[in-house]
Design a protein around this motif. Structure first.
Motif, short mmCIF file in Angstrom:
data_model
loop_
_atom_site.label_atom_id
_atom_site.label_comp_id
_atom_site.label_asym_id
_atom_site.label_seq_id
_atom_site.Cartn_x
_atom_site.Cartn_y
_atom_site.Cartn_z
N LEU A 169 103.06 97.97 -18.03
CA LEU A 169 104.26 98.18 -17.21
C LEU A 169 104.22 97.33 -15.94
N GLN A 170 103.03 97.14 -15.38
CA GLN A 170 102.91 96.29 -14.19
C GLN A 170 103.31 94.86 -14.52
N LYS A 171 102.93 94.38 -15.69
CA LYS A 171 103.32 93.03 -16.11
C LYS A 171 104.84 92.94 -16.27
N ASP A 172 105.45 93.97 -16.87
CA ASP A 172 106.91 93.98 -17.01
C ASP A 172 107.58 93.95 -15.65
N ILE A 173 107.08 94.75 -14.73
CA ILE A 173 107.67 94.80 -13.38
C ILE A 173 107.49 93.46 -12.68
N ASN A 174 106.31 92.89 -12.78
CA ASN A 174 106.06 91.60 -12.14
C ASN A 174 106.99 90.52 -12.67
N THR A 175 107.18 90.51 -14.00
CA THR A 175 108.08 89.52 -14.60
C THR A 175 109.51 89.76 -14.16
N ALA A 176 109.92 91.02 -14.15
CA ALA A 176 111.29 91.35 -13.72
C ALA A 176 111.55 90.86 -12.31
N PHE A 177 110.60 91.10 -11.40
CA PHE A 177 110.81 90.73 -10.00
C PHE A 177 110.53 89.26 -9.72
N SER A 178 110.09 88.54 -10.73
CA SER A 178 109.99 87.08 -10.58
C SER A 178 111.34 86.42 -10.86
N LEU A 179 112.28 87.23 -11.33
CA LEU A 179 113.62 86.74 -11.69
C LEU A 179 114.63 87.12 -10.61
N PRO A 180 115.77 86.40 -10.56
CA PRO A 180 116.76 86.64 -9.50
C PRO A 180 117.67 87.84 -9.77
N ILE A 181 117.08 89.04 -9.75
CA ILE A 181 117.85 90.27 -9.97
C ILE A 181 117.98 91.04 -8.65
N ASN A 182 119.02 91.87 -8.56
CA ASN A 182 119.14 92.75 -7.39
C ASN A 182 119.32 94.21 -7.81
N HIS A 183 119.05 94.49 -9.09
CA HIS A 183 119.20 95.85 -9.61
C HIS A 183 118.31 95.99 -10.84
N LEU A 184 117.70 97.17 -10.96
CA LEU A 184 116.83 97.44 -12.12
C LEU A 184 117.03 98.88 -12.56
N MET A 224 115.74 100.20 -3.54
CA MET A 224 115.95 101.61 -3.25
C MET A 224 116.38 102.36 -4.50
N GLN A 225 115.81 103.54 -4.71
CA GLN A 225 116.22 104.38 -5.84
C GLN A 225 117.43 105.19 -5.40
N TYR A 226 118.59 104.93 -6.06
CA TYR A 226 119.79 105.65 -5.65
C TYR A 226 120.25 106.67 -6.68
N GLU A 227 119.59 106.70 -7.81
CA GLU A 227 119.72 107.79 -8.77
C GLU A 227 118.52 107.77 -9.69
N ILE A 228 118.39 108.76 -10.54
CA ILE A 228 117.16 109.01 -11.28
C ILE A 228 116.61 107.78 -12.00
N SER A 229 117.50 106.90 -12.51
CA SER A 229 117.02 105.76 -13.30
C SER A 229 117.35 104.40 -12.69
N ASN A 230 118.04 104.37 -11.56
CA ASN A 230 118.53 103.09 -11.04
C ASN A 230 118.00 102.77 -9.65
N PHE A 231 117.62 101.50 -9.48
CA PHE A 231 117.04 101.00 -8.25
C PHE A 231 117.70 99.67 -7.90
N GLY A 232 117.76 99.33 -6.62
CA GLY A 232 118.25 98.01 -6.29
C GLY A 232 118.49 97.79 -4.82
N THR A 233 118.65 96.51 -4.47
CA THR A 233 119.17 96.17 -3.16
C THR A 233 120.70 96.22 -3.22
N TYR A 234 121.22 96.33 -4.44
CA TYR A 234 122.65 96.51 -4.70
C TYR A 234 122.82 97.80 -5.49
#
Length: 350
Positions: A169-184, A224-234
């Motif tokens: 899971l750490q590898k998945d997170i690291n790869t995700a945050f290496s990409l230009p996303i603002n929501h996960l 920021m976690q703004y609901e149970i499954s969603n996080f983001g700067t957006y």
């Protein structure tokens, strides 16, 4: 008001998927999109939709990226007068079918937010989940969206799967945050009836310790976690609209709509929907149903619970939880800071 459009076509059936989706009905795409137009015309009148009243549009599935942009165009043409200025328009997409050309044409139609169904970047886990894309395709799809100028890009990850470790899971997170996303979005694998995993309940392995670690790790990236499954700067306007209990039109086979105390269910059989897209069942909610749903939704998100919807006993229980530091009270709204306790708190209050 929100608008959701359901696209039931998929190029592969994921092992965990319980949504209304099919891998063998691509020949029905044109007829299906035409049926959606018929239902849209009906729903706009039923909801008495005003000029620029629709504040968010979400195309989900299934896999929206399996449908050519030209088939969406009549839909967008009809919707144009009803879409609010600056509206958030999201489309889900799978990395293997969201080509650069598909993304470009959808952007021309007005789509300004893309949510990629990645689920994992691990080869073996993707195979286990029966995903049709590779890690390389997922990376390329996100980078293509950024290259085209999409500012709001999200991706989904699944956790609590058999074989998951902190290292994976750490590898998945690291790869995700290496990409230009603002929501996960991070979803725990759940075993649903009618899915290939139904006979393999051992495939789901969620533990409080792992989930807590995962959420904290994502937050360390300033999402920021703004609901149970969603996080983001957006924060997705559409997602928050559901948590705020706003009304929404649901178009397509297997979609759901809500207008005040009525919930609408178009038929879940694609062929039947094409024959009669106005075959829609109605569920009547009570005021008590509404309140209970608002309590559960509010506690699982940053929306919270307005004190004025609670009766005397419920209010007393909520105030007790404030004293016990399980809830916080601000501007007559009760907020829950630990979404993993949301359902237990909701049951205690209601």
């Amino acid at each position: 008001m929100l608008l959701y459009i359901h696209i039931p076509f998929c190029d592969s059936k994921c092992s965990y998927c319980a949504f209304n989706s099919y891998v063998d009905k691509f020949h029905l795409k044109e007829e299906y999109m035409s049926a959606i137009i018929t239902q849209l015309n009906y729903e706009l009148k039923r909801f008495d939709t005003k000029h620029q009243e629709i504040e968010s549009l979400f195309i989900g599935g299934g896999t929206p990226s399996t449908v050519e942009p030209i088939l969406y165009k009549p839909l967008f043409d009809m919707l144009k007068p009803y879409l609010a200025e600056g509206i958030e328009i999201t489309s889900e997409a799978n990395p293997n079918s969201a080509t650069l050309q598909w993304l470009k044409e959808m952007q021309k139609l007005g789509v300004n937010r893309i949510s990629f169904g990645v689920q994992s970047f691990d080869k073996d886990k993707l195979k286990l989940l029966n995903r049709a894309h590779t890690k390389e395709q997922a990376r390329e799809a996100v980078l293509n969206a950024k290259k085209l100028g999409f500012e709001n890009i999200s991706l989904d990850l699944i956790y609590a799967t058999l074989g998951d470790t902190k290292e994976l899971l750490q590898k998945d997170i690291n790869t995700a945050f290496s990409l230009p996303i603002n929501h996960l979005s991070a979803y725990a694998l759940t075993i649903e009836e009618g899915t290939p995993f139904e006979s393999k309940p051992y495939m789901s392995k969620e533990t409080l310790e792992l989930t807590t670690w995962l959420f904290n790790t994502i937050k360390e990236h300033k999402f920021m976690q703004y609901e149970i499954s969603n996080f983001g700067t957006y924060q997705s306007i559409h997602n928050l609209g559901y948590w705020k209990y706003k009304d929404y039109i649901g178009l397509g086979s297997g979609a759901v709509g809500k207008l005040d105390l009525k919930r609408f269910y178009p038929t879940g059989i694609v062929e039947d929907y094409i024959k009669n897209p106005l075959d829609i069942k109605t569920e009547i909610l009570s005021e008590e149903d509404k309140k209970i749903e608002q309590i559960f939704l509010g506690l699982r998100s940053c929306v919270g619970i307005k004190g004025d919807i609670l009766n005397k006993d419920e209010l007393k229980k909520a105030q007790l939880l404030v004293k016990e530091k399980k809830l916080t009270l601000k501007n007559d709204t009760f907020y829950n800071d630990d979404y993993l306790l949301a359902d237990e708190i909701a049951l205690f209050i209601s």
